[in-house]
Scaffold this motif. Structure first.
Motif, short mmCIF file in Angstrom:
data_model
loop_
_atom_site.label_atom_id
_atom_site.label_comp_id
_atom_site.label_asym_id
_atom_site.label_seq_id
_atom_site.Cartn_x
_atom_site.Cartn_y
_atom_site.Cartn_z
N SER A 18 0.82 -1.22 0.00
CA SER A 18 0.00 0.00 0.00
C SER A 18 0.85 1.27 0.00
O SER A 18 0.42 2.32 -0.48
CB SER A 18 -0.93 0.01 1.22
N ALA A 19 2.07 1.18 0.51
CA ALA A 19 2.95 2.35 0.55
C ALA A 19 3.31 2.84 -0.85
O ALA A 19 3.73 3.98 -1.04
CB ALA A 19 4.23 2.02 1.33
N ASN A 78 1.11 2.87 -3.43
CA ASN A 78 -0.14 3.07 -4.16
C ASN A 78 -0.06 4.22 -5.16
O ASN A 78 -0.56 4.14 -6.28
CB ASN A 78 -1.30 3.32 -3.19
N PRO A 107 11.16 3.03 -3.03
CA PRO A 107 11.31 3.10 -1.56
C PRO A 107 12.59 3.80 -1.12
O PRO A 107 12.64 4.37 -0.03
CB PRO A 107 11.33 1.62 -1.14
#
Length: 236
Positions: free
Chosen positions: A106-107, A109, A154
């Motif tokens: 979900s990070a 999205n 990330p």
């Protein structure tokens, strides 16, 4: 002209439709985009357009038509092989990217939504014939770059967000002008070139290791846009 040549080169067309290397695998990998018949028709149409006409001037006399028919017959096998190779590469990268998008946390999205939108603009029902022939060879690289972007996100989400905002600004300019031209029936080849430069900019900003065929940057594209905005459309 393509329709006439498809009729006259009936034997070659029958052989072509029976021998499309890699099509079965591509159909499986792109089953969410188009069914087997539609994908095959899309591929065959693109092959015929390129082999029968390509960059040639349309024939205006019987003599020119006969010469065009001979060129079409000669070019067909090589164009078929090149098209099938490109479709296979596109289907493979699309499949990999789709699987990757299906498992993002979900990070991710925001970036995943951006990539899905890009993916849908590049690969859709009828995309193979609709995409300029010279651009088809680059689609696998664009698709591969999407997965690389997901992997790198990330490590520096702020950087990704900054680059995404710059691209979104340029894409909005392209989309608005493209929609306006479509309503008037005008065509500007420079605008379409600009559209593909945006794809190269994505590679340059997000996945530099995949390289671009020419230098590209936000600053360069803004200058290109300024030139486009000042001049009238080039209709062809």
């Amino acid at each position: 002209v393509c329709r006439l040549l498809r009729i006259e080169l009936k034997e070659q067309m029958n052989q072509l439709e029976k021998s499309l290397p890699g099509l079965t695998q591509a159909v499986m990998q792109l089953r969410g985009i188009a069914n087997a018949d539609d994908l095959k028709a899309d591929l065959v149409t693109a092959i015929c357009d390129r082999a029968f006409i390509g960059d040639d001037e349309l024939p205006r006399t019987h003599k020119e038509y006969e010469a065009q028919k001979q060129r079409a017959r000669t070019r067909l096998p090589a164009v078929r092989d090149a098209a099938c190779h490109m479709l296979a590469a596109i289907a493979e990268e699309h499949h990999r990217t789709s699987l990757r998008l299906g498992s993002v946390p979900s990070a991710l999205n925001r970036v995943a939504a951006d990539i899905r939108a890009q993916l849908q603009r590049l690969v859709y029902k009828g995309f193979f014939n609709a995409t300029p022939w010279e651009q088809l060879q680059h689609l696998p690289r664009y698709l591969k770059a999407m997965a690389v972007r997901l992997d790198k996100y990330p490590g520096n989400p702020e950087r990704d967000g900054k680059h995404a905002a710059s691209i979104a600004e340029l894409w909005k300019l392209y989309q608005e002008r493209s929609d306006k031209l479509r309503k008037t029936g005008a065509i500007d080849t420079r605008l379409e070139n600009f559209r593909w430069q945006i794809e190269e900019l994505r590679v340059s900003l997000f996945e530099q290791e995949l390289k671009t065929p020419y230098p590209v940057s936000v600053k360069r594209l803004r200058k290109v846009w300024e030139s486009l905005a000042r001049s009238a459309p080039l209709t062809c």
